[in-house]
Scaffold this motif. Structure first.
Motif, short mmCIF file in Angstrom:
data_model
loop_
_atom_site.label_atom_id
_atom_site.label_comp_id
_atom_site.label_asym_id
_atom_site.label_seq_id
_atom_site.Cartn_x
_atom_site.Cartn_y
_atom_site.Cartn_z
N THR A 1 7.47 6.44 -2.13
CA THR A 1 7.70 5.18 -2.80
C THR A 1 9.13 4.75 -2.54
O THR A 1 10.05 5.52 -2.77
CB THR A 1 7.46 5.30 -4.33
OG1 THR A 1 6.11 5.67 -4.54
CG2 THR A 1 7.75 3.99 -5.03
N TYR B 1 2.08 6.25 -2.44
CA TYR B 1 1.78 7.31 -3.41
C TYR B 1 0.74 6.77 -4.40
O TYR B 1 1.02 5.83 -5.16
CB TYR B 1 3.07 7.72 -4.11
CG TYR B 1 2.94 8.84 -5.10
CD1 TYR B 1 2.40 10.07 -4.74
CD2 TYR B 1 3.37 8.69 -6.41
CE1 TYR B 1 2.29 11.11 -5.66
CE2 TYR B 1 3.28 9.72 -7.33
CZ TYR B 1 2.74 10.93 -6.95
OH TYR B 1 2.63 11.95 -7.85
N THR C 1 4.94 1.41 -1.52
CA THR C 1 4.51 2.76 -1.87
C THR C 1 3.20 3.15 -1.20
O THR C 1 2.32 2.32 -0.99
CB THR C 1 4.37 2.92 -3.40
OG1 THR C 1 4.04 4.27 -3.71
CG2 THR C 1 3.33 2.00 -4.00
N SER D 1 2.65 -3.03 -1.19
CA SER D 1 3.98 -3.51 -0.85
C SER D 1 4.13 -4.92 -1.40
O SER D 1 3.26 -5.77 -1.18
CB SER D 1 4.17 -3.52 0.67
OG SER D 1 5.44 -4.01 1.00
N TYR E 1 1.85 0.13 -10.27
CA TYR E 1 2.56 -1.11 -9.98
C TYR E 1 1.66 -2.27 -9.54
O TYR E 1 2.13 -3.40 -9.46
CB TYR E 1 3.64 -0.86 -8.91
CG TYR E 1 4.73 0.07 -9.39
CD1 TYR E 1 5.48 -0.23 -10.51
CD2 TYR E 1 4.98 1.26 -8.73
CE1 TYR E 1 6.48 0.62 -10.96
CE2 TYR E 1 5.97 2.12 -9.17
CZ TYR E 1 6.72 1.80 -10.28
OH TYR E 1 7.69 2.65 -10.73
N ARG F 1 -1.90 1.79 0.41
CA ARG F 1 -0.54 1.23 0.42
C ARG F 1 -0.45 -0.02 -0.43
O ARG F 1 -1.37 -0.82 -0.49
CB ARG F 1 -0.14 0.88 1.86
CG ARG F 1 1.29 0.37 1.94
CD ARG F 1 1.76 0.25 3.36
NE ARG F 1 3.16 -0.15 3.35
CZ ARG F 1 3.69 -0.99 4.20
NH1 ARG F 1 2.97 -1.49 5.16
NH2 ARG F 1 4.95 -1.29 4.10
N ILE G 1 8.93 -3.19 -4.00
CA ILE G 1 8.33 -1.86 -4.02
C ILE G 1 7.40 -1.71 -2.83
O ILE G 1 6.58 -2.59 -2.57
CB ILE G 1 7.55 -1.60 -5.33
CG1 ILE G 1 8.50 -1.69 -6.51
CG2 ILE G 1 6.85 -0.25 -5.28
CD1 ILE G 1 7.82 -1.61 -7.85
N HIS H 1 1.50 5.62 -8.01
CA HIS H 1 2.38 4.45 -8.06
C HIS H 1 1.64 3.19 -7.63
O HIS H 1 1.93 2.11 -8.15
CB HIS H 1 3.62 4.67 -7.20
CG HIS H 1 4.58 5.65 -7.79
ND1 HIS H 1 5.67 6.11 -7.11
CD2 HIS H 1 4.60 6.28 -8.99
CE1 HIS H 1 6.33 6.97 -7.86
NE2 HIS H 1 5.69 7.09 -9.01
#
Length: 87
Positions: free
Chosen positions: A10, A27, A25, A50, A34, A48, A23, A30
């Motif tokens: 991340t 992971y 990530t 983003s 998010y 993923r 952000i 996460h």
């Protein structure tokens, strides 16, 4: 296809010009955390996420030292939790 655990990461960047957090990530915990907080999403797949944090959310990221509890402190906290569950 899921990434190997050692390849998951991340990256959180604060852009001063935009005044917001970006952000990126791979992971999974996460990604789930998010996903709802993102405003402008640049990429979202199963592996993923983003994008930029939405202005609807206030955000700050911090690092702090983990609290180390003695066995006695752990027992006191466990007893307090047990009492709270019973009441």
């Amino acid at each position: 296809m899921a990434l190997a655990r050692n390849e998951q990461e991340t990256i959180v960047i604060f852009d001063v010009e935009v005044g917001n957090w970006h952000i990126d990530t791979t992971y999974p915990p996460h990604i789930r955390k998010y996903a709802e907080q993102m405003g402008e999403i640049e990429e979202q797949t199963e592996d993923r996420l983003s994008g930029w944090v939405s202005d609807d959310y206030s955000s700050s990221f911090m690092v702090k030292k983990r609290r180390k509890l003695s066995e006695e402190e752990k027992k006191k906290l466990a007893d307090r939790l047990k009492e709270a569950r019973l009441s």
